[in-house]
Design an enzyme around this catalytic site. Structure first.
Site, PDB file in Angstrom:
ATOM      1  N   SER A  17       0.824  -1.206   0.000  1.00  0.00           N
ATOM      2  CA  SER A  17       0.000   0.000   0.000  1.00  0.00           C
ATOM      3  C   SER A  17       0.857   1.255   0.000  1.00  0.00           C
ATOM      4  O   SER A  17       0.653   2.171  -0.814  1.00  0.00           O
ATOM      5  CB  SER A  17      -0.924   0.008   1.219  1.00  0.00           C
ATOM      6  OG  SER A  17      -1.859  -1.036   1.160  1.00  0.00           O
ATOM      7  N   ARG A  40       0.249   9.008   5.028  1.00  0.00           N
ATOM      8  CA  ARG A  40      -0.801   8.444   5.881  1.00  0.00           C
ATOM      9  C   ARG A  40      -2.171   9.001   5.513  1.00  0.00           C
ATOM     10  O   ARG A  40      -3.185   8.274   5.536  1.00  0.00           O
ATOM     11  CB  ARG A  40      -0.500   8.740   7.355  1.00  0.00           C
ATOM     12  CG  ARG A  40       0.704   7.991   7.897  1.00  0.00           C
ATOM     13  CD  ARG A  40       0.342   6.594   8.317  1.00  0.00           C
ATOM     14  NE  ARG A  40       1.533   5.808   8.623  1.00  0.00           N
ATOM     15  CZ  ARG A  40       1.506   4.530   8.990  1.00  0.00           C
ATOM     16  NH1 ARG A  40       0.350   3.907   9.089  1.00  0.00           N
ATOM     17  NH2 ARG A  40       2.614   3.880   9.231  1.00  0.00           N
ATOM     18  N   HIS A  43      -3.217   7.289   2.329  1.00  0.00           N
ATOM     19  CA  HIS A  43      -3.579   5.907   2.646  1.00  0.00           C
ATOM     20  C   HIS A  43      -4.967   5.835   3.264  1.00  0.00           C
ATOM     21  O   HIS A  43      -5.699   4.857   3.046  1.00  0.00           O
ATOM     22  CB  HIS A  43      -2.537   5.318   3.602  1.00  0.00           C
ATOM     23  CG  HIS A  43      -2.738   3.877   3.912  1.00  0.00           C
ATOM     24  ND1 HIS A  43      -3.226   3.441   5.117  1.00  0.00           N
ATOM     25  CD2 HIS A  43      -2.520   2.759   3.168  1.00  0.00           C
ATOM     26  CE1 HIS A  43      -3.293   2.125   5.117  1.00  0.00           C
ATOM     27  NE2 HIS A  43      -2.877   1.671   3.955  1.00  0.00           N
TER      28      HIS A  43
END
Length: 209
Positions: A17, A40, A43
């Site tokens: 990922s 982050r 994501h």
């Protein structure tokens, strides 16, 4: 029945990922300390192009990280942000505070003729805190109004309110005049609790001893 072919190793999923995020997102313009924060956030939402719409004060990671290390509380605009913050990453077992459901908030909202999210801001003791807004544009507007009135300044503001009414405008105002507070925001209508909490979690990870 044949098993479906998909990656199911947790570590492998995580590594793949983040490799995809870093391969597809343009992170070149970001300071090194903000790269993990952007990764982050991406994501958390699956949209690599949000990197282009991030606006920030380069002091944000250091200011927020130092505040967390000192034990400052995290103040959020909604319970979803509070729930998405990973407490084990907080370096000083920091309090996570949300006044949206405080019993005083409905009466404050009625007396001020505003939303509960905005009224809840008037119960914040924000001096030195890390403020994380992931839902309500009116909470960000109210925070900026309070700062204009001389309220105590937080150590940092992470603002990703989402929506079609006021979200873009509240974030534009923060960028235009952050009132001397280090900040991170995402321009436009996009945002949300998951992205706001992801930014805080990334900073908290980096601030652990």
């Amino acid at each position: 029945m044949a098993a479906l072919d998909y990656l199911n190793d947790p570590q492998g999923i995580t590594e793949r990922s983040f490799a995809i995020v870093r391969g597809e997102a343009d992170l070149a313009r970001l300071p090194a300390a903000l790269e993990p924060v952007a990764v982050r956030m991406i994501h958390a939402c699956g949209m690599t192009d949000i990197a282009d719409d991030l606006r920030f004060d380069e002091r944000l990671p250091e200011a927020a990280g130092a505040a967390l290390k000192s034990g400052a509380p995290v103040i959020t605009d909604c319970e979803a942000v509070a729930a998405a913050i990973t407490r084990k990453f907080l370096p000083a077992n920091n309090d996570i505070l949300c006044t949206l459901n405080d019993p005083r908030t409905p009466a404050l909202a009625e007396s001020r003729g505003t939303t509960r999210s905005a009224a809840a801001v008037h119960l914040w003791k924000s001096e030195g805190a890390v403020v994380v807004i992931g839902n309500a544009p009116t909470a960000l507007f109210a925070l900026l109004e309070r700062l204009d009135e001389g309220a105590d300044r937080p150590a940092a503001i992470i603002a990703a309110p989402v929506g079609f009414v006021g979200a873009a405008e509240s974030k534009d105002e923060l960028v235009r005049n952050p009132r001397g507070v280090p900040f991170l925001t995402l321009l436009g209508r996009r945002g949300g609790s998951a992205m706001a909490a992801a930014a805080l979690n990334a900073i908290a990870r980096g601030s652990r001893p």
